[in-house]
Write a protein that holds these residues in place. Sequence first.
Motif, PDB file in Angstrom:
ATOM      1  N   VAL A   1      -1.553  32.504  30.664  1.00 36.95           N
ATOM      2  CA  VAL A   1      -0.789  31.488  29.933  1.00 36.95           C
ATOM      3  C   VAL A   1      -1.666  30.256  29.670  1.00 36.95           C
ATOM      4  O   VAL A   1      -1.610  29.660  28.600  1.00 36.95           O
ATOM      5  CB  VAL A   1       0.493  31.122  30.703  1.00 36.95           C
ATOM      6  N   ARG A   2      -2.519  29.887  30.657  1.00 36.93           N
ATOM      7  CA  ARG A   2      -3.461  28.788  30.398  1.00 36.93           C
ATOM      8  C   ARG A   2      -4.367  29.130  29.223  1.00 36.93           C
ATOM      9  O   ARG A   2      -4.629  28.298  28.343  1.00 36.93           O
ATOM     10  CB  ARG A   2      -4.319  28.519  31.647  1.00 36.93           C
ATOM     11  N   LEU A   3      -4.854  30.377  29.194  1.00 34.99           N
ATOM     12  CA  LEU A   3      -5.701  30.817  28.080  1.00 34.99           C
ATOM     13  C   LEU A   3      -4.943  30.718  26.757  1.00 34.99           C
ATOM     14  O   LEU A   3      -5.497  30.252  25.746  1.00 34.99           O
ATOM     15  CB  LEU A   3      -6.145  32.259  28.322  1.00 34.99           C
ATOM     16  N   TYR A   4      -3.689  31.145  26.770  1.00 30.03           N
ATOM     17  CA  TYR A   4      -2.876  31.044  25.543  1.00 30.03           C
ATOM     18  C   TYR A   4      -2.762  29.588  25.095  1.00 30.03           C
ATOM     19  O   TYR A   4      -2.943  29.276  23.910  1.00 30.03           O
ATOM     20  CB  TYR A   4      -1.479  31.633  25.796  1.00 30.03           C
ATOM     21  N   VAL A   5      -2.479  28.685  26.049  1.00 35.18           N
ATOM     22  CA  VAL A   5      -2.312  27.265  25.705  1.00 35.18           C
ATOM     23  C   VAL A   5      -3.612  26.692  25.143  1.00 35.18           C
ATOM     24  O   VAL A   5      -3.607  25.935  24.167  1.00 35.18           O
ATOM     25  CB  VAL A   5      -1.846  26.471  26.944  1.00 35.18           C
ATOM     26  N   GLU A   6      -4.738  27.093  25.727  1.00 30.09           N
ATOM     27  CA  GLU A   6      -6.031  26.541  25.297  1.00 30.09           C
ATOM     28  C   GLU A   6      -6.524  27.125  23.976  1.00 30.09           C
ATOM     29  O   GLU A   6      -7.092  26.425  23.143  1.00 30.09           O
ATOM     30  CB  GLU A   6      -7.099  26.801  26.374  1.00 30.09           C
ATOM     31  N   ARG A   7      -6.308  28.444  23.757  1.00 28.70           N
ATOM     32  CA  ARG A   7      -7.023  29.113  22.663  1.00 28.70           C
ATOM     33  C   ARG A   7      -6.136  29.816  21.641  1.00 28.70           C
ATOM     34  O   ARG A   7      -6.610  30.106  20.536  1.00 28.70           O
ATOM     35  CB  ARG A   7      -7.987  30.160  23.270  1.00 28.70           C
TER      36      ARG A   7
ATOM     37  N   GLN B   1      -2.605  29.191  20.713  1.00 26.02           N
ATOM     38  CA  GLN B   1      -1.318  28.650  20.271  1.00 26.02           C
ATOM     39  C   GLN B   1      -1.111  28.757  18.763  1.00 26.02           C
ATOM     40  O   GLN B   1       0.028  28.701  18.294  1.00 26.02           O
ATOM     41  CB  GLN B   1      -1.186  27.177  20.691  1.00 26.02           C
ATOM     42  N   SER B   2      -2.206  28.894  18.040  1.00 26.97           N
ATOM     43  CA  SER B   2      -2.073  28.990  16.581  1.00 26.97           C
ATOM     44  C   SER B   2      -1.902  30.427  16.100  1.00 26.97           C
ATOM     45  O   SER B   2      -1.725  30.673  14.902  1.00 26.97           O
ATOM     46  CB  SER B   2      -3.313  28.375  15.905  1.00 26.97           C
ATOM     47  N   GLU B   3      -1.973  31.392  17.015  1.00 24.90           N
ATOM     48  CA  GLU B   3      -1.821  32.802  16.645  1.00 24.90           C
ATOM     49  C   GLU B   3      -0.368  33.089  16.282  1.00 24.90           C
ATOM     50  O   GLU B   3       0.558  32.472  16.830  1.00 24.90           O
ATOM     51  CB  GLU B   3      -2.239  33.707  17.809  1.00 24.90           C
ATOM     52  N   PRO B   4      -0.142  34.023  15.353  1.00 19.61           N
ATOM     53  CA  PRO B   4       1.250  34.401  15.050  1.00 19.61           C
ATOM     54  C   PRO B   4       1.906  35.046  16.268  1.00 19.61           C
ATOM     55  O   PRO B   4       1.279  35.823  16.987  1.00 19.61           O
ATOM     56  CB  PRO B   4       1.092  35.404  13.899  1.00 19.61           C
ATOM     57  N   LEU B   5       3.153  34.700  16.487  1.00 16.96           N
ATOM     58  CA  LEU B   5       3.890  35.225  17.640  1.00 16.96           C
ATOM     59  C   LEU B   5       4.653  36.487  17.268  1.00 16.96           C
ATOM     60  O   LEU B   5       5.077  36.637  16.129  1.00 16.96           O
ATOM     61  CB  LEU B   5       4.865  34.156  18.156  1.00 16.96           C
ATOM     62  N   PRO B   6       4.867  37.384  18.198  1.00 18.56           N
ATOM     63  CA  PRO B   6       4.431  37.288  19.596  1.00 18.56           C
ATOM     64  C   PRO B   6       2.968  37.675  19.782  1.00 18.56           C
ATOM     65  O   PRO B   6       2.413  38.439  18.989  1.00 18.56           O
ATOM     66  CB  PRO B   6       5.346  38.280  20.306  1.00 18.56           C
TER      67      PRO B   6
ATOM     68  N   ARG C   1       2.428  22.951  23.356  1.00 21.67           N
ATOM     69  CA  ARG C   1       3.081  21.938  22.523  1.00 21.67           C
ATOM     70  C   ARG C   1       4.595  22.105  22.542  1.00 21.67           C
ATOM     71  O   ARG C   1       5.337  21.131  22.480  1.00 21.67           O
ATOM     72  CB  ARG C   1       2.568  22.047  21.086  1.00 21.67           C
ATOM     73  N   ASN C   2       5.058  23.346  22.624  1.00 21.19           N
ATOM     74  CA  ASN C   2       6.488  23.624  22.606  1.00 21.19           C
ATOM     75  C   ASN C   2       6.803  24.673  23.666  1.00 21.19           C
ATOM     76  O   ASN C   2       5.908  25.370  24.163  1.00 21.19           O
ATOM     77  CB  ASN C   2       6.919  24.170  21.229  1.00 21.19           C
ATOM     78  N   ALA C   3       8.084  24.786  23.981  1.00 23.77           N
ATOM     79  CA  ALA C   3       8.505  25.861  24.877  1.00 23.77           C
ATOM     80  C   ALA C   3       8.240  27.205  24.203  1.00 23.77           C
ATOM     81  O   ALA C   3       8.476  27.362  23.005  1.00 23.77           O
ATOM     82  CB  ALA C   3       9.978  25.719  25.216  1.00 23.77           C
ATOM     83  N   VAL C   4       7.731  28.156  24.963  1.00 21.99           N
ATOM     84  CA  VAL C   4       7.394  29.477  24.411  1.00 21.99           C
ATOM     85  C   VAL C   4       8.005  30.545  25.310  1.00 21.99           C
ATOM     86  O   VAL C   4       7.624  30.661  26.483  1.00 21.99           O
ATOM     87  CB  VAL C   4       5.864  29.684  24.347  1.00 21.99           C
ATOM     88  N   PRO C   5       8.963  31.327  24.792  1.00 23.34           N
ATOM     89  CA  PRO C   5       9.517  32.395  25.627  1.00 23.34           C
ATOM     90  C   PRO C   5       8.452  33.436  25.934  1.00 23.34           C
ATOM     91  O   PRO C   5       7.598  33.734  25.089  1.00 23.34           O
ATOM     92  CB  PRO C   5      10.636  32.975  24.758  1.00 23.34           C
ATOM     93  N   ALA C   6       8.494  33.994  27.137  1.00 23.01           N
ATOM     94  CA  ALA C   6       7.452  34.963  27.512  1.00 23.01           C
ATOM     95  C   ALA C   6       7.943  35.820  28.674  1.00 23.01           C
ATOM     96  O   ALA C   6       8.819  35.417  29.448  1.00 23.01           O
ATOM     97  CB  ALA C   6       6.169  34.242  27.902  1.00 23.01           C
ATOM     98  N   CYS C   7       7.380  37.008  28.778  1.00 21.01           N
ATOM     99  CA  CYS C   7       7.664  37.879  29.925  1.00 21.01           C
ATOM    100  C   CYS C   7       6.455  38.781  30.132  1.00 21.01           C
ATOM    101  O   CYS C   7       5.594  38.903  29.248  1.00 21.01           O
ATOM    102  CB  CYS C   7       8.934  38.704  29.725  1.00 21.01           C
TER     103      CYS C   7
END
Length: 504
Positions: free
Chosen positions: A105-111, A113-118, A391-397
């Motif tokens: 999740v730290r990696l997601y936040v750092e690198r 966040q601009s990727e299309p979800l999910p 930047r925003n809440a992101v649902p995840a599992c």
Amino acid sequence: MSESRTTLAPDRESGGRASRGARPIERVRGTHDLLPDDRSVIEALRGSLVANAGRYGYREVETPVVEATELFLRKSGGERVAQLYAFNHRGRDLALRPEFTASVVRLYVERLQSEPLPVRLAYSGPVFRYEKPQAGRSRQFTEYGCELIGAAGPLADTEIINLAIDGLRRAGVERMRLVLGHIGVVVGYLSALQIDQRAQDWLTWSMERLRKGDDSAHELPPHLARYERVEADAALVDDGLDGLSEQALVSVLRQAGISFDGGIRDPEDIARGLMRKRRRHHDVAVLREAADFVTALTRLSGPPSEVLEPLHELVRGHGLSADPLAELEQIIALLEANGFSRDDITIDLGMGRGLHYYTGMLFEIYGEDGRGPQLCGGGRYDDLAQVLGARNAVPACGFSYGLERVLTSAGAVAVGRPSPTVVVVPGDDPGAGMRLADAFRAAGWMALLDLRGRNVAATRRAAERQGATIVASLVDGRIEITTLVDGSTMMVDAVPPPTEEDAG
């Protein structure tokens, strides 16, 4: 984890060289070595899981073994400290990773966040937890897992559970039991109690021990235990303070001649603090009721057909939302639609998994109809990304396996056949011997260059022990090949490709 330095005294007779027979240095307790065959099995299992997750669109990432200690404590709570291999290095608090989710999740936040979800990510590697070794798990073990970031709802939860089940099946686990929970029921119960955050954290942390019948789990946290010692006396005395306002308390303190001049807190802050501490007397009783509630939830664990209705009654009886139960029913229906039997599911709402970052569905998978070891665990953690700076809440599992444990329940893991092996004897021309070994490798052989210079008989015996099928050397510009199984010899002008017989 403390670091220590060992200074080796120089060996005077050997001029400082290490002397023969020196005391062996043992590996750190709780860690393990893997011999080549064991490493091949782990890698084959990992390869199977990577290939399976790849079919679902999960791409592998890699994160550091060492992270800032705060990464693992910001949401998990201070209780996690006892499990960490943590240390201070040059003023920085660092820790060996005890799990991957926080790092990913730290990696997601750092690198990312601009990727299309999910975003679908997978990972694997060693993790370290200072805890009592268990069957199939030491303090260092190998984790493989997947995280689904940016998708909410039962369908996303079911994708993660289904992927976990599918991976175990492909690894050879034929019998398994899925245990489903949902932290939402307990969170809803706690949010209505108005007890302090530390008390809520203690209860969340204690859920697993309460669930497993650990009597010590009922011991209160230290900051509340001291109130219990005076609770009985307080209950016998009606001090008439229940209706006292904070402003009235300020007046009482002033009338008592207490001076607030020169302090850093104003009278209202002091009164508010005193009233908050007094209310903690009530937290003790409330917390015990909460522990009883979790125990009642756990006692209602069982097959969906038997426990869903009693759980609905319990939830209604406490005025709690039934949404978590409705989500679990949707997940069960989706799993059934995908071929997983409802009979292999147990519902347990007392499941907490010991981590504070879970916010919704939880699950664990056990081998051998539920009587085997826990092979997998995971759940939903919708606010972890924002807690770690998103930047925003992101649902995840997500979920993870302990690979050593999976191997205890899996059938024989298919390990790739080793390449046919040849031992090349360089003779009097090492350069020519190296070129001959390269030629065998180019032709598809595993070529081992003989480095010991032994006689012919010893070389052949060593070659057999190393799994070789032939021994080769250069003789007058041609290649002499000796087949080890029968001792036959032939001369050829070019390196032959390996045959099925050579592969063994």
